[in-house]
Design a protein around this motif. Structure first.
Motif, short mmCIF file in Angstrom:
data_model
loop_
_atom_site.label_atom_id
_atom_site.label_comp_id
_atom_site.label_asym_id
_atom_site.label_seq_id
_atom_site.Cartn_x
_atom_site.Cartn_y
_atom_site.Cartn_z
N ASP A 143 -20.77 -11.95 -7.98
CA ASP A 143 -20.48 -10.60 -8.48
C ASP A 143 -21.40 -9.58 -7.81
O ASP A 143 -20.98 -8.50 -7.43
N ALA A 144 -22.68 -9.94 -7.66
CA ALA A 144 -23.65 -9.05 -7.00
C ALA A 144 -23.22 -8.78 -5.56
O ALA A 144 -23.32 -7.66 -5.06
N LEU A 145 -22.73 -9.82 -4.89
CA LEU A 145 -22.29 -9.69 -3.50
C LEU A 145 -21.09 -8.75 -3.40
O LEU A 145 -21.05 -7.85 -2.55
N VAL A 146 -20.10 -8.95 -4.28
CA VAL A 146 -18.90 -8.10 -4.24
C VAL A 146 -19.24 -6.66 -4.59
O VAL A 146 -18.74 -5.71 -3.96
N ARG A 147 -20.09 -6.45 -5.58
CA ARG A 147 -20.49 -5.09 -5.94
C ARG A 147 -21.19 -4.39 -4.78
O ARG A 147 -21.01 -3.19 -4.55
N SER A 165 -11.67 0.71 -11.25
CA SER A 165 -10.26 0.48 -10.95
C SER A 165 -9.95 -1.01 -10.94
O SER A 165 -8.89 -1.44 -11.42
N MET A 166 -10.87 -1.83 -10.42
CA MET A 166 -10.68 -3.29 -10.45
C MET A 166 -10.66 -3.80 -11.89
O MET A 166 -9.88 -4.70 -12.22
N ASP A 167 -11.50 -3.23 -12.73
CA ASP A 167 -11.50 -3.60 -14.15
C ASP A 167 -10.12 -3.37 -14.76
O ASP A 167 -9.61 -4.19 -15.53
N LYS A 168 -9.52 -2.25 -14.41
CA LYS A 168 -8.22 -1.88 -14.97
C LYS A 168 -7.11 -2.78 -14.43
O LYS A 168 -6.24 -3.23 -15.19
N ARG A 172 -10.91 -7.39 -15.50
CA ARG A 172 -12.34 -7.22 -15.23
C ARG A 172 -12.54 -7.40 -13.72
O ARG A 172 -11.78 -8.10 -13.07
N SER A 173 -13.59 -6.80 -13.18
CA SER A 173 -13.77 -6.78 -11.73
C SER A 173 -14.18 -8.13 -11.16
O SER A 173 -14.10 -8.34 -9.96
N ASP A 174 -14.61 -9.06 -12.02
CA ASP A 174 -15.01 -10.39 -11.52
C ASP A 174 -14.00 -11.47 -11.91
O ASP A 174 -14.35 -12.65 -12.02
N ASN A 175 -12.76 -11.08 -12.11
CA ASN A 175 -11.69 -12.03 -12.40
C ASN A 175 -11.21 -12.61 -11.07
O ASN A 175 -10.13 -12.28 -10.56
N TRP A 176 -12.02 -13.49 -10.50
CA TRP A 176 -11.79 -13.97 -9.13
C TRP A 176 -10.43 -14.66 -8.92
O TRP A 176 -9.76 -14.38 -7.93
N PRO A 177 -10.00 -15.56 -9.81
CA PRO A 177 -8.69 -16.18 -9.59
C PRO A 177 -7.55 -15.17 -9.51
O PRO A 177 -6.65 -15.29 -8.67
N ALA A 178 -7.60 -14.16 -10.38
CA ALA A 178 -6.54 -13.14 -10.39
C ALA A 178 -6.60 -12.29 -9.12
O ALA A 178 -5.55 -11.90 -8.58
N ILE A 179 -7.80 -12.02 -8.65
CA ILE A 179 -7.96 -11.21 -7.42
C ILE A 179 -7.39 -11.95 -6.21
O ILE A 179 -6.66 -11.38 -5.40
N LYS A 186 -2.87 -5.80 -2.92
CA LYS A 186 -3.12 -5.37 -4.29
C LYS A 186 -4.57 -4.95 -4.47
O LYS A 186 -4.87 -3.92 -5.09
N LEU A 187 -5.50 -5.74 -3.90
CA LEU A 187 -6.91 -5.40 -4.00
C LEU A 187 -7.21 -4.13 -3.22
O LEU A 187 -7.99 -3.28 -3.68
N GLN A 188 -6.60 -3.99 -2.06
CA GLN A 188 -6.81 -2.79 -1.25
C GLN A 188 -6.43 -1.53 -2.02
O GLN A 188 -7.15 -0.53 -1.99
N GLU A 189 -5.30 -1.59 -2.71
CA GLU A 189 -4.87 -0.45 -3.49
C GLU A 189 -5.81 -0.20 -4.67
O GLU A 189 -6.10 0.96 -5.01
N ALA A 190 -6.32 -1.28 -5.24
CA ALA A 190 -7.21 -1.14 -6.41
C ALA A 190 -8.53 -0.48 -6.05
O ALA A 190 -9.09 0.27 -6.86
N ILE A 191 -9.04 -0.73 -4.86
CA ILE A 191 -10.37 -0.20 -4.49
C ILE A 191 -10.27 0.96 -3.49
O ILE A 191 -11.26 1.33 -2.87
N ARG A 192 -9.09 1.53 -3.35
CA ARG A 192 -8.88 2.61 -2.37
C ARG A 192 -9.85 3.76 -2.56
O ARG A 192 -10.31 4.37 -1.60
N SER A 193 -10.20 4.07 -3.79
CA SER A 193 -11.08 5.22 -4.07
C SER A 193 -12.49 5.00 -3.55
O SER A 193 -13.27 5.96 -3.43
N GLY A 194 -12.84 3.76 -3.21
CA GLY A 194 -14.19 3.48 -2.74
C GLY A 194 -14.36 3.64 -1.24
O GLY A 194 -15.49 3.55 -0.73
#
Length: 361
Positions: A143-147, A165-168, A172-179, A186-194
């Protein structure tokens, strides 16, 4: 009975009756026979030459060509190059550059603490923020690495928006299997604001897949039990898209190891202070400063230099040296010597001249 005069005519008529195949064969064999229509000869020669076999040298040339490297081979080569370039023994890439000394680090800490308040590593257990991405601040190494990846090359505000946005999107932002199951788009769209969402989403998914393939679970927490700091650094750097700054942040904040991370603020200010050679890049600066700064000073200096880089009007990005920053004034001597580069030297000389004129006036 044919006359002697009619023999050439008969021979010519026989020639005209020959089949097109015979004509083609005779043309290839450079037969002296001429076609009855001049315009047909070039056309047939062009066609014949077009279908003629390639020279014998062609196959040899083809086999001599170097085969193109496959993408996976390229990635492996780049990773190997990155690991071999990094010094795990904490030796400076600039062994003859004497700054910063331990005394200079202590002086800088004293000044920065007086300006922004003292900083020390928290003794309480790390708690991951639910409202911001942070930079390596999580009790989970993965989680620290991804953050920290989310915080690369963007503001705290934007990286935190990406995390929320990942939480939404994933609960949660560390739901690795779902990611991983959702895929890169899907992930690209979720973190686009960053910012840099295409790159960051690819890096994150690749890391998650590699970790699971290697350990059978989405976890790097075994690094807490690793006694060797260099082994932790080597593991983190082995992932594509992870450089010394990101790995160092995870070591410093999550794993609580002594490592000096160099972000844009730290790189800029250490240049202003003359703590690294002019023109040294961020990775070179990391190697040098991590070797030169005493372990006990690494955490507070890193945090305070970032704070100073954001708050000081003279030391922030685009700031102008007005001779009022206590930190820059304290390291004036090394700058006047030119150790911080000619631009910093000239700036400091201009400020000194202005101060002298004000004293005389």
């Amino acid at each position: 009975m044919a006359t002697a005069a009619s023999l050439p005519l008969k021979a010519e008529m026989n020639t005209l009756r020959r089949s097109s195949r015979n004509i083609k064969r005779e043309l290839v064999d450079n037969s002296p026979l001429k076609s009855p229509t001049p315009s047909s000869t070039p056309r047939k020669r062009i066609k014949t030459e077009h279908h003629s076999p390639k020279p014998e040298s062609s196959p040899a040339k083809k086999t001599a060509e170097t085969p193109k490297a496959k993408p996976k081979d390229k990635d492996a080569a780049l990773q190997s190059k990155k690991l071999s370039a990094y010094s795990f023994t904490r030796t400076s890439p600039f062994p003859n550059f004497p700054h910063p000394t331990a005394r200079e680090c202590s002086l800088a800490l004293s000044i920065l603490s007086s300006l922004h308040g003292a900083r020390s590593r928290p003794t309480a257990a790390i708690k991951a923020s639910s409202t911001s991405a942070g930079c390596g601040a999580s009790p989970s190494v993965l989680d620290a690495l991804v953050r920290t990846i989310l915080s690369q090359n963007t503001s705290d505000r934007n990286s935190s928006r990406a995390k929320l946005s990942m939480d939404k999107v994933y609960s949660r932002s560390d739901n690795w299997p779902a990611i991983v199951a959702g895929g890169r788009e899907k992930l690209q769209e979720a973190i686009r604001s960053g910012g840099l969402a295409a790159v960051k989403s690819r890096v994150i998914i690749d890391i998650l897949e590699q970790v699971h393939a290697k350990y059978g679970e989405y976890s790097l927490d075994h690094l807490f039990d690793e006694a060797d700091d260099a082994a932790c650094m080597r593991e983190l750097l082995s992932f594509k898209g992870i450089g010394p700054k990101t790995a160092s942040c995870v070591l410093l904040f999550c794993l609580r190891r002594e490592s000096f991370a160099v972000d844009t603020h730290v790189h800029r200010i250490t240049g202003l202070l003359g703590w690294r050679p002019e023109g040294a890049g961020r990775e070179e600066a990391h190697g040098h400063l991590d070797a030169m700064i005493p372990d006990g000073d690494k955490y507070p200096l890193h945090v305070l230099l970032i704070t100073h880089g954001k708050k000081c009007e003279e030391c922030k990005a685009g700031g102008k040296n007005l001779g009022r920053c206590e930190l820059r004034k304290a390291f004036r001597k090394s700058k006047v010597k030119g150790e911080a580069g000619e631009v910093a030297k000239q700036e400091e000389l201009d400020v000194i001249k202005k101060e002298e004129e004000e004293e005389e006036g």
